[in-house]
Design an enzyme around this catalytic site. Sequence first.
Site, PDB file in Angstrom:
ATOM      1  N   LYS A  32       0.835  -1.201   0.000  1.00 51.09           N
ATOM      2  CA  LYS A  32       0.000   0.000   0.000  1.00 51.09           C
ATOM      3  C   LYS A  32       0.868   1.249   0.000  1.00 51.09           C
ATOM      4  O   LYS A  32       0.673   2.161  -0.810  1.00 51.09           O
ATOM      5  CB  LYS A  32      -0.895  -0.033   1.253  1.00 51.09           C
ATOM      6  CG  LYS A  32      -2.107   0.845   1.182  1.00 51.09           C
ATOM      7  CD  LYS A  32      -2.926   0.726   2.474  1.00 51.09           C
ATOM      8  CE  LYS A  32      -3.723  -0.564   2.522  1.00 51.09           C
ATOM      9  NZ  LYS A  32      -4.319  -0.811   3.847  1.00 51.09           N
ATOM     10  N   ARG A 103      -3.281   3.274   8.547  1.00 44.69           N
ATOM     11  CA  ARG A 103      -3.596   2.091   7.736  1.00 44.69           C
ATOM     12  C   ARG A 103      -2.468   1.071   7.743  1.00 44.69           C
ATOM     13  O   ARG A 103      -1.310   1.419   7.592  1.00 44.69           O
ATOM     14  CB  ARG A 103      -3.841   2.527   6.280  1.00 44.69           C
ATOM     15  CG  ARG A 103      -4.658   3.776   6.140  1.00 44.69           C
ATOM     16  CD  ARG A 103      -4.700   4.282   4.707  1.00 44.69           C
ATOM     17  NE  ARG A 103      -5.356   3.345   3.797  1.00 44.69           N
ATOM     18  CZ  ARG A 103      -5.369   3.501   2.488  1.00 44.69           C
ATOM     19  NH1 ARG A 103      -4.763   4.540   1.929  1.00 44.69           N
ATOM     20  NH2 ARG A 103      -5.989   2.616   1.732  1.00 44.69           N
ATOM     21  N   GLY A 112      -8.200  -7.235   4.308  1.00 48.50           N
ATOM     22  CA  GLY A 112      -8.977  -7.269   5.537  1.00 48.50           C
ATOM     23  C   GLY A 112      -8.294  -7.991   6.683  1.00 48.50           C
ATOM     24  O   GLY A 112      -8.866  -8.123   7.759  1.00 48.50           O
ATOM     25  N   MET A 114      -5.537  -7.178   8.343  1.00 52.48           N
ATOM     26  CA  MET A 114      -4.979  -6.333   9.396  1.00 52.48           C
ATOM     27  C   MET A 114      -5.834  -5.090   9.534  1.00 52.48           C
ATOM     28  O   MET A 114      -6.834  -4.946   8.872  1.00 52.48           O
ATOM     29  CB  MET A 114      -3.536  -6.025   9.082  1.00 52.48           C
ATOM     30  CG  MET A 114      -2.703  -7.283   9.243  1.00 52.48           C
ATOM     31  SD  MET A 114      -1.030  -6.990   8.804  1.00 52.48           S
ATOM     32  CE  MET A 114      -1.245  -6.344   7.200  1.00 52.48           C
ATOM     33  N   ARG A 376      -3.405  -1.608  -6.428  1.00 48.37           N
ATOM     34  CA  ARG A 376      -2.554  -2.792  -6.331  1.00 48.37           C
ATOM     35  C   ARG A 376      -2.918  -3.717  -7.482  1.00 48.37           C
ATOM     36  O   ARG A 376      -3.985  -3.580  -8.083  1.00 48.37           O
ATOM     37  CB  ARG A 376      -2.784  -3.506  -5.004  1.00 48.37           C
ATOM     38  CG  ARG A 376      -4.217  -3.931  -4.829  1.00 48.37           C
ATOM     39  CD  ARG A 376      -4.468  -4.532  -3.466  1.00 48.37           C
ATOM     40  NE  ARG A 376      -5.893  -4.666  -3.263  1.00 48.37           N
ATOM     41  CZ  ARG A 376      -6.490  -4.689  -2.082  1.00 48.37           C
ATOM     42  NH1 ARG A 376      -5.799  -4.549  -0.985  1.00 48.37           N
ATOM     43  NH2 ARG A 376      -7.783  -4.836  -1.976  1.00 48.37           N
ATOM     44  N   HIS A 490     -16.071  -8.197   1.217  1.00 48.70           N
ATOM     45  CA  HIS A 490     -15.018  -9.056   1.761  1.00 48.70           C
ATOM     46  C   HIS A 490     -15.129 -10.470   1.197  1.00 48.70           C
ATOM     47  O   HIS A 490     -14.163 -11.050   0.711  1.00 48.70           O
ATOM     48  CB  HIS A 490     -15.112  -9.069   3.284  1.00 48.70           C
ATOM     49  CG  HIS A 490     -14.105  -9.956   3.938  1.00 48.70           C
ATOM     50  ND1 HIS A 490     -14.390 -11.255   4.296  1.00 48.70           N
ATOM     51  CD2 HIS A 490     -12.805  -9.755   4.257  1.00 48.70           C
ATOM     52  CE1 HIS A 490     -13.303 -11.801   4.830  1.00 48.70           C
ATOM     53  NE2 HIS A 490     -12.328 -10.910   4.819  1.00 48.70           N
ATOM     54  N   SER A 798      17.862 -40.349 -10.672  1.00 49.22           N
ATOM     55  CA  SER A 798      16.599 -39.672 -10.409  1.00 49.22           C
ATOM     56  C   SER A 798      16.524 -39.452  -8.897  1.00 49.22           C
ATOM     57  O   SER A 798      16.587 -40.416  -8.134  1.00 49.22           O
ATOM     58  CB  SER A 798      15.428 -40.517 -10.900  1.00 49.22           C
ATOM     59  OG  SER A 798      14.220 -39.874 -10.546  1.00 49.22           O
ATOM     60  N   CYS A 865      11.969 -37.317  -9.032  1.00 49.36           N
ATOM     61  CA  CYS A 865      10.671 -37.983  -9.118  1.00 49.36           C
ATOM     62  C   CYS A 865       9.904 -37.942  -7.796  1.00 49.36           C
ATOM     63  O   CYS A 865       8.878 -38.583  -7.649  1.00 49.36           O
ATOM     64  CB  CYS A 865      10.827 -39.415  -9.604  1.00 49.36           C
ATOM     65  SG  CYS A 865      11.802 -40.444  -8.496  1.00 49.36           S
ATOM     66  N   TYR A 885      15.181 -32.880 -16.152  1.00 48.90           N
ATOM     67  CA  TYR A 885      13.722 -32.885 -16.090  1.00 48.90           C
ATOM     68  C   TYR A 885      13.233 -32.960 -14.651  1.00 48.90           C
ATOM     69  O   TYR A 885      13.973 -33.368 -13.750  1.00 48.90           O
ATOM     70  CB  TYR A 885      13.137 -34.067 -16.900  1.00 48.90           C
ATOM     71  CG  TYR A 885      13.421 -35.423 -16.301  1.00 48.90           C
ATOM     72  CD1 TYR A 885      12.559 -35.972 -15.333  1.00 48.90           C
ATOM     73  CD2 TYR A 885      14.527 -36.172 -16.689  1.00 48.90           C
ATOM     74  CE1 TYR A 885      12.815 -37.206 -14.769  1.00 48.90           C
ATOM     75  CE2 TYR A 885      14.790 -37.415 -16.132  1.00 48.90           C
ATOM     76  CZ  TYR A 885      13.933 -37.926 -15.162  1.00 48.90           C
ATOM     77  OH  TYR A 885      14.181 -39.141 -14.603  1.00 48.90           O
TER      78      TYR A 885
HETATM   79  P1  ADP Z   1      -7.688  -2.402   3.855  1.00 46.81           P
HETATM   80  O1  ADP Z   1      -6.270  -2.777   3.647  1.00 46.81           O
HETATM   81  O2  ADP Z   1      -8.418  -3.276   4.794  1.00 46.81           O
HETATM   82  O3  ADP Z   1      -8.394  -2.143   2.561  1.00 46.81           O
HETATM   83  P2  ADP Z   1      -7.333   0.422   4.075  1.00 46.81           P
HETATM   84  O4  ADP Z   1      -6.179   0.957   4.843  1.00 46.81           O
HETATM   85  O5  ADP Z   1      -7.175   0.405   2.602  1.00 46.81           O
HETATM   86  O6  ADP Z   1      -7.657  -1.023   4.631  1.00 46.81           O
HETATM   87  O7  ADP Z   1      -8.572   1.294   4.511  1.00 46.81           O
HETATM   88  C1  ADP Z   1      -9.889   0.877   4.652  1.00 46.81           C
HETATM   89  C2  ADP Z   1     -10.838   1.819   3.926  1.00 46.81           C
HETATM   90  O8  ADP Z   1     -10.679   3.149   4.400  1.00 46.81           O
HETATM   91  C3  ADP Z   1     -10.578   1.860   2.447  1.00 46.81           C
HETATM   92  O9  ADP Z   1     -11.783   1.911   1.773  1.00 46.81           O
HETATM   93  C4  ADP Z   1      -9.828   3.142   2.263  1.00 46.81           C
HETATM   94  O10 ADP Z   1     -10.022   3.699   0.985  1.00 46.81           O
HETATM   95  C5  ADP Z   1     -10.415   4.026   3.336  1.00 46.81           C
HETATM   96  N1  ADP Z   1      -9.431   5.026   3.749  1.00 46.81           N
HETATM   97  C6  ADP Z   1      -8.216   4.786   4.274  1.00 46.81           C
HETATM   98  N2  ADP Z   1      -7.551   5.946   4.495  1.00 46.81           N
HETATM   99  C7  ADP Z   1      -8.367   6.927   4.106  1.00 46.81           C
HETATM  100  C8  ADP Z   1      -8.238   8.352   4.076  1.00 46.81           C
HETATM  101  N3  ADP Z   1      -7.128   8.954   4.466  1.00 46.81           N
HETATM  102  N4  ADP Z   1      -9.275   9.051   3.602  1.00 46.81           N
HETATM  103  C9  ADP Z   1     -10.416   8.435   3.186  1.00 46.81           C
HETATM  104  N5  ADP Z   1     -10.602   7.112   3.194  1.00 46.81           N
HETATM  105  C10 ADP Z   1      -9.583   6.353   3.647  1.00 46.81           C
HETATM  106 MG    MG Z   2      -7.607  -1.085   1.152  1.00 47.74          MG
END
Ligand code: ADP
Ligand code: MG
Length: 909
Positions: A32, A103, A112, A114, A376, A490, A798, A865, A885
């Site tokens: 990220k 984040r 989802g 973490m 991503r 999710h 082998s 093998c 192989y």
């Molecule tokens: P995950 O990895 O679980 O997707 P994120 O860190 O991407 O968690 O964040 C969860 C949600 O919050 C996402 O939809 C993201 O776009 C939103 N979000 C995160 N940071 C911000 C921010 N600074 N402003 C607005 N929305 C945010």
């Molecule tokens: Mg996200």
Amino acid sequence: MDVIKKVKQRVYKFGNKTADGNSKMKNLLGGKGANLAEMSAIGIPVPPGFTITTEVCTEYNTLGQSSVIALIKKDVEQAIAYIEKQRKATYGDKENPLLISVRSGARVSMPGMMDTVLNLGLNDEVVSGLAKRTNNKEFAWDSYRRFIQMYGDVVLGMKPDSKEEIDPFEEIIENLKHKRGIELDTEFTVQDLKELVDDFKNAVKKRTGHDFPTDPWDQLWGAIIAVFDSWNSNRAIYYRNMNGYPADWGTAVNVQAMVFGNMGNNSGTGVCFTRDAGTGENVFNGEYLINAQGEDVVAGVKTPQQITKLGSERWAEIATIGESERLEKYPSLEELMPEVYEELQNIQDKLEKHYRDMQDMEFTIEEDKLWILQTRNGKRTGAAMVKIAMDLLSEGTINEKEALLHIEPNKLDELLHPIFDPKALKRATVIAHGLPASPGAATGRIVFFADEAKKYESSILVRLETSPEDLEGMNIAKGILTARGGMTSHAAVVARGMGKCCISGAGALKINYKKRALTIDGNEYKEGDWISLNGSTGKVIEGKVATVEPKLNGDFADLMALTGKYAQMKVRTNTDAPKDARVARNFGAEGIGLTRTEHMFFEGDRIKAMREMILADTTKGRKQALDKLLPMQREDFEGIFEAMDGFPVTIRLLDPPLHEFVPHELTTQKELAEEMHISLEAVKSKVSDLEEFNPMLGHRGCRLGNTYPEITEMQTRAIIEAALNLKKRGITCKPEIMVPLIGTVEEYEMQEGIIRSVVTAVFEERNDSIEYLVGTMIEIPRAVLVAAKIAEKAEFFSFGTNDLTQMTYGYSRDDAGKFLPIYIEKGILKVDPFEVIDEEGVGELIKMGVQRGRSAKPDLKIGICGEHGGEPNSVEFCYNTGMDYVSCSPYRVPIAKLVCAQAAIKASM
Ligand code: ADP
Ligand code: MG
Ligand code: MG
């Protein structure tokens, strides 16, 4: 301290079209963070922020909280000041407050798994300032209640007590909605929101015994530490283990200025994909919600709207909603905010070209201004993966080598699985429709709780929506069905990542967790009832539906052809059945690397002759029994040679301990005694004679053939006669006779002598000949050490890596189940060495064996093998040792072929 000294920079800033980092720095900044930096640098509108590196997470895990805060405090304060300057607002300020998000983000995406907290920096005073400054009380108080809820969940541990319970905050919300007679949280008045905030705070106090933290800096540090901790949460650990990600990677923490999708009807938030993640179709698609924050879309709490007009029309068709209703109630972003849509459309195009792969993006619209919050490489199904790679290739975005490297080997497996039989589908009763969230066919029995998925051999997990806690159960279940949530919920995202069939948002389902039942149009289905899911069409079907093998043409065939162009190492298959040999050949196998002759002895009448042979007291008796086996064995080999016409076939002489063939139950022992006209006692005593303390290290392998040469004689004769018979029919056989389990060159020499003299005899009898090889398995460490000597005699090696691993570690393969899982959990072993070649130990032996063998015979043919021959990391390792192989089970052949091509490409870069 060592860890501290090595680290140069702990905090990396981004924003305003610049960045300290870039997309190549995923290991340090997490996926990220690295992509936020990259997007910022190429001019995509990204809210400013900074990333605390994964190294700091590792430091945290060794040094603890206070030392780590001391290490980064200054950097974090400066970086916050940097955000403040750009956003022209101050963190914690009562008049002009800056709000931030914290984040998580590991080097690979773990959707989802973490934690993330939004809207940090609010307290009773700041919220009033925010309301005044934006002149939007609804927004300010909505943000505040969201903040307490998320912070409570993530940082303060306010999770529900039991699985039947709902989230304590959600409960408060539901109660108030009920009291007010409203359905949506956007209908709350400012007064309602204030009441929620109070109730939330009281709930926190009651549950944790502490007041909710009011100081913004306390909030920030609490959230940073919570994100670090989330790397070691149970669900993250499970996900890591499932994917083989090591614990020492750690997560980065991204701190970023908030942008608000909840500022009213000109604001919103969404998720989008540059192509279809389920099918691979080249259409931009995604979902959004008006007046909402990011979490709302993924959480699946509300069913979102489609971004494109095309997507919206397709969705309406599935949901059986007419055009006028669609346009009025569920318009696409394209129709509702054409300008924002166009900007988004341009950005998605730019990002896909920039990253040269399908992208999965998050965005937020704050009062008509578009912000991108994440991009991503999108998770996708196996089918989509192949289609997208081949499409990007034909569109000219990527070249052949890149297309091959785009394919995740293990994901090919999904394409090889059965699909519903079209004929059976026609007769099926469809009971509900949902969104085709992840394609595939699944049949199983209903369960309502993730931790009960293992209750049945095949289960379908049915939920209102799924959450990260459900991961393990989702993995066990054959399919997933949810009542709520869209294509980016999710459930949908995770299922696609797992290649698991999933239908989401099947609104007709009324689920009652307490009763463990669901109703659809008045019909009740209970836990344990059978249902089937067609993840490709979104149809939920009553009962079981028959399946058929998939057809592998089109893009898949093109991809396989492409592997042939780059692969240098060959792929063979392990099989002893002509049918499987043909399957493997269709997948592109170029020969057989291992035929286990003993499997052939278990079928029907053969086992009787085999037992007679084993129970015979004299050589003469053994020969009589072997004479009965000879024609059967010859016939087997003919079948296999025919299926492999033109390709080499390696046949291993009898290997397992003999006691595996004798009956251990009284009734079968009696039968055998009668048939052989000997006493039951004689049978019993022979069986107990054969018992060994340590059969794996006992009378097996070449030790059988060297003590009972007549076994080797019979098998050699069967092989050579079969080959000569086929030669007459114009079929080319290339037998390679393989001696198992040698540890000394003398053991090999004795077997080779027997083999060669039988071959000479058969050639003379028939007055004909063929080419053949005699070689050996290398599976005992001693054989590796004397490999040079052995190679002077043997024509091929082998590596039998199953036994080699067993003997190198001294782990009995049959007993390792008792301790291996614990070793892996405790980190004593990173992975199961019977699955992935242990490069450090067993791998060293393999390298040594190859090198010593070739020192005596430079053109020595070498392969593997063991089961490892179909495991991607191990195949790459084999390539790097210079093997000719690998050999694996038929359904792993495409995977091994792909890895061969990838390994060659990587080596040439
Ligand atoms: P995950 O990895 O679980 O997707 P994120 O860190 O991407 O968690 O964040 C969860 C949600 O919050 C996402 O939809 C993201 O776009 C939103 N979000 C995160 N940071 C911000 C921010 N600074 N402003 C607005 N929305 C945010
Ligand atoms: Mg996200
Ligand atoms: Mg072996």
